[in-house]
Every structure is written in structure tokens, then in C-alpha cells.
Enzyme design. Structure first.
Site, PDB file in Angstrom:
ATOM      1  N   ASP A  82       0.856  -1.194   0.000  1.00  0.00           N
ATOM      2  CA  ASP A  82       0.000   0.000   0.000  1.00  0.00           C
ATOM      3  C   ASP A  82       0.898   1.251   0.000  1.00  0.00           C
ATOM      4  O   ASP A  82       2.096   1.161   0.307  1.00  0.00           O
ATOM      5  CB  ASP A  82      -0.901  -0.069   1.252  1.00  0.00           C
ATOM      6  N   HIS A 182      -8.773   8.764   4.276  1.00  0.00           N
ATOM      7  CA  HIS A 182      -8.338   7.708   5.190  1.00  0.00           C
ATOM      8  C   HIS A 182      -8.738   8.081   6.616  1.00  0.00           C
ATOM      9  O   HIS A 182      -8.752   9.251   6.969  1.00  0.00           O
ATOM     10  CB  HIS A 182      -6.813   7.563   5.150  1.00  0.00           C
ATOM     11  N   GLY A 211      -9.897   4.929   1.517  1.00  0.00           N
ATOM     12  CA  GLY A 211     -10.731   5.469   2.586  1.00  0.00           C
ATOM     13  C   GLY A 211     -12.056   4.748   2.708  1.00  0.00           C
ATOM     14  O   GLY A 211     -13.106   5.364   2.915  1.00  0.00           O
TER      15      GLY A 211
HETATM   16  P1  13P Z   1      -9.315   3.524   5.652  1.00  0.00           P
HETATM   17  O1  13P Z   1      -8.207   3.503   6.667  1.00  0.00           O
HETATM   18  O2  13P Z   1     -10.130   4.760   5.730  1.00  0.00           O
HETATM   19  O3  13P Z   1     -10.123   2.288   5.700  1.00  0.00           O
HETATM   20  O4  13P Z   1      -8.605   3.581   4.216  1.00  0.00           O
HETATM   21  C1  13P Z   1      -7.785   2.527   3.845  1.00  0.00           C
HETATM   22  C2  13P Z   1      -6.984   2.852   2.655  1.00  0.00           C
HETATM   23  O5  13P Z   1      -7.432   3.502   1.741  1.00  0.00           O
HETATM   24  C3  13P Z   1      -5.635   2.276   2.609  1.00  0.00           C
HETATM   25  O6  13P Z   1      -4.901   2.710   1.513  1.00  0.00           O
END
Ligand code: 13P
Length: 294
Positions: A82, A182, A211
Site C-alpha cells: 500500500d 483515510h 478510505g
Molecule cells: P481507511 O483507513 O479509511 O479504511 O482507508 C484505507 C486505505 O485507503 C488504505 O490505503
């Protein structure tokens, strides 16, 4: 089966109008719950490690866990990195068997974002590793970097088309900033559906919806219909992980058997993963054209 590249499973999802859940694990138990939930639902799944998780456990440990879990599994599992702007970290993940990586150069100017994304594509594509790149800036906290809502920039469809085109339309996933963030939302975000729809009509690449925690069912389903074939969930899992432990403690204050606490966490995570996979439409979609990754 061996870990698969994200590119093929996402292409199928985009074609058939569902999304693949992408979860951020924190340890072996959370990875196991992700794979087992996908198996239960006969679904593909993306396990995406945050950079800090890679730094904490080390490449070899995470790669071993994932190979052990995915190898005997009948469902396609992708191991994805990620948000990362460090090219040496990306290179090392590829060497250790990650099957896809995200270059997040979205805080740079367009040309620099493009240059770095191209460099990662050139590194990853020949070895069958998929690439995700981001354009515009997604608000919230990710990898210790906090971006206030007012500083987030929504992607412009013309720029997005140009970005993807300049990358030879080779991305496994394109992450456009469309108003989601996020972390924990204060209310429901205003998603730029008009921009998303225009991009969906002009860009034939699966989109990654960042997010995902706290988005309403309506927003999720509209985004999936408009090409968001990868839905990211991280913050919610952190809460479930911690609360799974605390709830067991509240219910069994005298119990000092750690395995029972770990099992309570596993069960709490499993149930959330299964729910999300189902909600995004991934159930029953394991038989894809996915080829094993590098
Ligand atoms: P959240 O933490 O809001 O669930 O988002 C996760 C995300 O987009 C990781 O790249």
C-alpha cells in the site's frame, strides 16, 4: 495457488462490475482471517501491507506467511504494497514476492508523479507485478502523513486520462482522489461522482477506492458501479483488532490464556472480512482468468 498479480483479478472485477476487498493486515492472525474469509466465500482477495507493517515484521517474514497461507488456498490472493513513495522499498518488496505495489507520488507535481510511476511500472511489469498509482491527494492519515481535508485535491478527469495514457494504460489500478479520506469520517464525505463517472467512461483501468472505512452502503455501491474495483479497508480493521482483544478481556477478566484472546481477535476480524467481501460483490468470484504472479 501461488500469489496472483492484482492486475488480472481487478480486470475481471471491473469487467463484471464487482469489487475486490483490499485489507491491511497487521500480523499473521489478521492475514489468516483474510484468506480464510475469502475461501469461505470463494472470493479473490487483496492483502495490502502498509509500509510500517513491512518495516515492523520484515519482508521475509511477511512473504513467508503469505506464501504459507495462499499456497494451498484455492482462491486467488494478491500481496500488495500500500502507499509507498520509496523506490528502494518497492524494489525490495518485488524481490521478496509481492505481486503488486503502489507508488504514491501524489504529493508531487504531475510530471514528477508521472516519472516515478513510470519508473515503478518499468521495474514491476517485466516480472509480472501489478502497479497502482494515485493522482490528486486523498485526505486523512496514512503512513504517519496527515493531510487535512482542505488540503486534499480532487483529481481532474482530463488530467487523469492524460496520466493513465502517459503510463501506457498499464496500471493494474488507478487511485483517483474523489473526496474519500483515510481514517474515521465525521460525516459522510462528498464524493465527486460526476468526476468518477467521467473517468469511468474514459479510462479502462480498474479504480482503487481509498478510505473505505465508514462509507455508506450507497456510496460504496455507486463507486463500485462506476469502476472502483478495489475497495480499501484499513482503519476499521485496526478498531476490530484492538476491540476483539478488549471485549474478550471484559467478558473473561480472569482468563490469562493468550491463545483465547488471539482466537477472539481472529473471529472478530474474520466476520468483518467476510461481511466486506460479500458487500463488495466478491463472493463466488474466485474462478477468474488470474495467472500466478511473479
Ligand atoms: P481507511 O483507513 O479509511 O479504511 O482507508 C484505507 C486505505 O485507503 C488504505 O490505503
Amino acid at each position: 495457488m501461488p500469489l496472483v498479480s492484482m492486475k488480472e483479478i481487478l480486470r475481471d472485477a471491473r469487467r463484471d462490475g464487482y469489487a475486490i476487498a483490499a485489507f491491511n493486515p497487521v500480523n499473521y492472525v489478521s492475514m489468516k482471517a483474510m484468506v480464510r474469509a475469502a475461501e469461505e466465500l470463494d472470493a479473490p482477495v487483496i492483502i495490502q501491507t502498509s509500509v510500517k507493517t513491512v518495516v515492523y515484521w520484515g519482508h521475509q517474514t511477511l512473504a513467508n506467511w503469505m506464501q504459507e497461507l495462499a499456497g494451498p488456498s484455492p482462491v486467488p490472493v494478491a500481496l500488495h504494497l500500500d502507499h509507498c513513495k520509496d523506490l528502494s522499498m518497492i524494489r525490495k518488496c518485488i524481490e521478496y514476492g509481492w505481486t503488486s505495489v503502489m507508488i504514491d507520488a501524489s504529493s508531487f507535481r504531475f510530471e514528477e508523479n508521472l516519472r516515478l510511476s513510470k519508473e515503478v511500472l518499468e521495474m514491476a511489469t517485466p516480472v509480472g507485478v501489478g502497479v497502482e498509482a494515485e493522482l490528486g491527494e486523498i485526505a486523512g492519515v496514512e503512513e504517519e502523513i496527515k493531510l487535512a481535508d482542505e488540503d486534499a485535491t480532487l483529481v481532474k478527469p482530463d488530467t487523469a486520462v492524460e496520466f493513465c495514457l502517459q503510463l501506457g494504460n498499464q496500471l493494474a489500478a488507478f487511485a483517483p482522489a474523489i473526496g474519500t479520506a483515510h481514517g474515521v469520517y465525521k460525516g459522510q464525505p462528498e464524493v465527486a461522482f460526476d468526476r468518477l463517472e467521467e473517468m469511468y467512461n474514459r479510462i479502462d483501468i480498474p479504480f482503487a477506492l481509498h478510505g473505505g472505512t465508514g462509507l455508506s452502503e450507497e456510496i460504496i455501491q455507486r463507486c463500485i458501479k462506476l469502476g472502483c474495483s478495489k475497495v480499501n479497508i484499513s482503519t476499521q480493521l485496526k478498531h476490530v483488532f484492538v476491540n476483539g482483544f478488549l471485549n474478550y478481556r471484559t467478558q473473561h477478566p480472569k482468563d490469562y490464556e493468550p491463545l483465547k484472546y488471539i482466537d477472539a481477535q481472529y473471529k472478530a476480524l474474520y466476520s468483518v472480512f467476510a461481511g466486506k467481501i460479500q458487500q463488495f460483490g466478491g463472493g463466488g468470484k474466485s474462478r477468474t482468468t488470474a495467472e500466478p504472479g511473479a
